[in-house]
Design a protein around this motif. Sequence first.
Motif, PDB file in Angstrom:
ATOM      1  N   UNK A 204       0.843  -1.205   0.000  1.00 20.17           N
ATOM      2  CA  UNK A 204       0.000   0.000   0.000  1.00 20.17           C
ATOM      3  C   UNK A 204       0.873   1.247   0.000  1.00 20.17           C
ATOM      4  N   UNK A 205       1.929   1.236   0.813  1.00 20.32           N
ATOM      5  CA  UNK A 205       2.838   2.381   0.868  1.00 20.32           C
ATOM      6  C   UNK A 205       3.433   2.670  -0.512  1.00 20.32           C
ATOM      7  N   UNK A 206       3.823   1.629  -1.209  1.00 23.93           N
ATOM      8  CA  UNK A 206       4.360   1.804  -2.564  1.00 23.93           C
ATOM      9  C   UNK A 206       3.301   2.359  -3.506  1.00 23.93           C
ATOM     10  N   UNK A 207       2.075   1.868  -3.378  1.00 25.03           N
ATOM     11  CA  UNK A 207       1.009   2.274  -4.304  1.00 25.03           C
ATOM     12  C   UNK A 207       0.613   3.736  -4.149  1.00 25.03           C
ATOM     13  N   UNK A 208       0.782   4.305  -2.939  1.00 28.49           N
ATOM     14  CA  UNK A 208       0.422   5.716  -2.727  1.00 28.49           C
ATOM     15  C   UNK A 208       1.646   6.624  -2.840  1.00 28.49           C
ATOM     16  N   UNK A 209       2.787   6.046  -3.189  1.00 29.77           N
ATOM     17  CA  UNK A 209       3.998   6.850  -3.380  1.00 29.77           C
ATOM     18  C   UNK A 209       4.667   7.285  -2.096  1.00 29.77           C
ATOM     19  N   UNK A 210       4.412   6.555  -1.010  1.00 33.35           N
ATOM     20  CA  UNK A 210       5.009   6.916   0.286  1.00 33.35           C
ATOM     21  C   UNK A 210       6.504   6.587   0.306  1.00 33.35           C
ATOM     22  N   UNK A 211       7.211   7.289   1.171  1.00 34.14           N
ATOM     23  CA  UNK A 211       8.610   6.994   1.460  1.00 34.14           C
ATOM     24  C   UNK A 211       8.679   6.552   2.923  1.00 34.14           C
ATOM     25  N   UNK A 212       9.711   5.771   3.264  1.00 29.89           N
ATOM     26  CA  UNK A 212       9.812   5.309   4.641  1.00 29.89           C
ATOM     27  C   UNK A 212      11.219   4.864   4.960  1.00 29.89           C
ATOM     28  N   UNK A 213      11.456   4.738   6.273  1.00 36.09           N
ATOM     29  CA  UNK A 213      12.674   4.116   6.782  1.00 36.09           C
ATOM     30  C   UNK A 213      12.264   3.123   7.856  1.00 36.09           C
ATOM     31  N   UNK A 214      12.692   1.892   7.685  1.00 32.49           N
ATOM     32  CA  UNK A 214      12.369   0.883   8.704  1.00 32.49           C
ATOM     33  C   UNK A 214      13.262   1.084   9.921  1.00 32.49           C
ATOM     34  N   UNK A 215      12.808   0.556  11.048  1.00 32.57           N
ATOM     35  CA  UNK A 215      13.485   0.796  12.310  1.00 32.57           C
ATOM     36  C   UNK A 215      14.929   0.301  12.296  1.00 32.57           C
ATOM     37  N   UNK A 216      15.188  -0.781  11.554  1.00 28.19           N
ATOM     38  CA  UNK A 216      16.557  -1.303  11.488  1.00 28.19           C
ATOM     39  C   UNK A 216      17.546  -0.273  10.945  1.00 28.19           C
ATOM     40  N   UNK A 217      17.051   0.631  10.085  1.00 29.71           N
ATOM     41  CA  UNK A 217      17.908   1.653   9.473  1.00 29.71           C
ATOM     42  C   UNK A 217      17.812   3.009  10.169  1.00 29.71           C
ATOM     43  N   UNK A 218      16.786   3.157  11.000  1.00 33.73           N
ATOM     44  CA  UNK A 218      16.512   4.456  11.621  1.00 33.73           C
ATOM     45  C   UNK A 218      17.221   4.529  12.973  1.00 33.73           C
ATOM     46  N   UNK A 219      18.552   4.593  12.912  1.00 35.23           N
ATOM     47  CA  UNK A 219      19.372   4.572  14.121  1.00 35.23           C
ATOM     48  C   UNK A 219      20.498   5.597  14.006  1.00 35.23           C
ATOM     49  N   UNK A 220      21.028   5.994  15.146  1.00 31.46           N
ATOM     50  CA  UNK A 220      22.018   7.062  15.189  1.00 31.46           C
ATOM     51  C   UNK A 220      23.247   6.756  14.326  1.00 31.46           C
ATOM     52  N   UNK A 221      23.668   5.494  14.281  1.00 35.98           N
ATOM     53  CA  UNK A 221      24.870   5.173  13.504  1.00 35.98           C
ATOM     54  C   UNK A 221      24.641   5.257  11.998  1.00 35.98           C
ATOM     55  N   UNK A 222      23.404   5.525  11.606  1.00 36.47           N
ATOM     56  CA  UNK A 222      23.065   5.675  10.189  1.00 36.47           C
ATOM     57  C   UNK A 222      22.617   7.108   9.889  1.00 36.47           C
ATOM     58  N   UNK A 223      23.030   8.050  10.740  1.00 37.11           N
ATOM     59  CA  UNK A 223      22.505   9.412  10.675  1.00 37.11           C
ATOM     60  C   UNK A 223      22.742  10.095   9.328  1.00 37.11           C
ATOM     61  N   UNK A 224      23.883   9.920   8.731  1.00 37.51           N
ATOM     62  CA  UNK A 224      24.157  10.607   7.466  1.00 37.51           C
ATOM     63  C   UNK A 224      23.167  10.197   6.386  1.00 37.51           C
ATOM     64  N   UNK A 225      22.854   8.928   6.308  1.00 37.66           N
ATOM     65  CA  UNK A 225      21.880   8.439   5.327  1.00 37.66           C
ATOM     66  C   UNK A 225      20.487   8.973   5.644  1.00 37.66           C
ATOM     67  N   UNK A 226      20.127   8.939   6.925  1.00 41.89           N
ATOM     68  CA  UNK A 226      18.810   9.432   7.359  1.00 41.89           C
ATOM     69  C   UNK A 226      18.672  10.924   7.054  1.00 41.89           C
TER      70      UNK A 226
END
Length: 321
Positions: A204-226
């Motif tokens: 559904x998220x793809x069909x409405x054109x949503x963007x997201x970050x899953x919790x595995x990637x939404x962490x301080x050590x990944x801040x530059x990407x976020x």
Amino acid sequence: MLHQNPNPSLWSGRKSEEIEYWHQATISVKDLNLDDKQDTPKVGILGYAGEEGVKRNQGRLGTAEGPNAIRKNLGTLAFHLPEKSRIFDYGDIYTEDDDMESSHKLISETVFNLLETKHFPILLGGGHDLALAHGRGIYRHLASKNQKLGIINMDAHFDLRPTLDGKGHSGSPFFQLAEENPDSFQYLCLGVQRSVNPKSLFSTAESVGAKWMVMEDFRMNNWEVIQEKILWFLDSVDKIYLSVDMDGFSSAFAPGVSAPSPMGFRPEFAFKVFELLASSKKLISMDVAELNPAFDHDQATSRLAARCAEYVARKVLALKD
């Protein structure tokens, strides 16, 4: 009218001769009589004392008490907004029987009027169905200005579930906004947890054109990407509406929610995101949803919800001073 005037006694705390705390700076206003005279930076607080959407979504009841729990903790916080700032508490909108849709209509109208009178709205929930009504008011405000809205939802859930028999609920607000605004729906969900979002919701998220970050990637050590992902999203829109679902935080910090999870994000990381959003000068409204005082411990969740509201207001209004 589905409106309850604010209770000034909720705003209490330490005494001082000068304004040093939020309870001293907050003005309780009756009958949704919005201030349209102050030319200084101002916050408009509006509570949503409703949980019909949570009930429809089979969540734990108790969120109707959320707004007042947040107010009690906001009042005790030190006041660091610009000196000329004004904070207005416009009371609560509630749900009568199961008529959530009438509550939503009044919320949307009030949000529109708050924005038109140059407030920074802070809505206190209440179920996350609040986001549907909140978003509708913002879309209406921006329509005449030909400006594009971006929605950033910090949440463990997409909240893109379909309606039930044509009725919305606390899991469907952004799905409904996507349906109502198919050509202009811009949505970024941060902290999505795969364990509570089935594959159908990712589709559904793809069909409405949503963007997201899953919790595995939404962490301080990944801040530059976020940071890069958020900045890209900010560049693609004119204004930002921030929705903070308290169940996005780890239950170690936010146990008092309808759907707790131990795997959520940490407060210091969320506040880093808040600061990035505020610095864009595009953030025009926010809500804090799904606080459930019935399951809170030592007011930990309501204290955190209050800190979220205070921090964002301080950062946003400092740029308007």
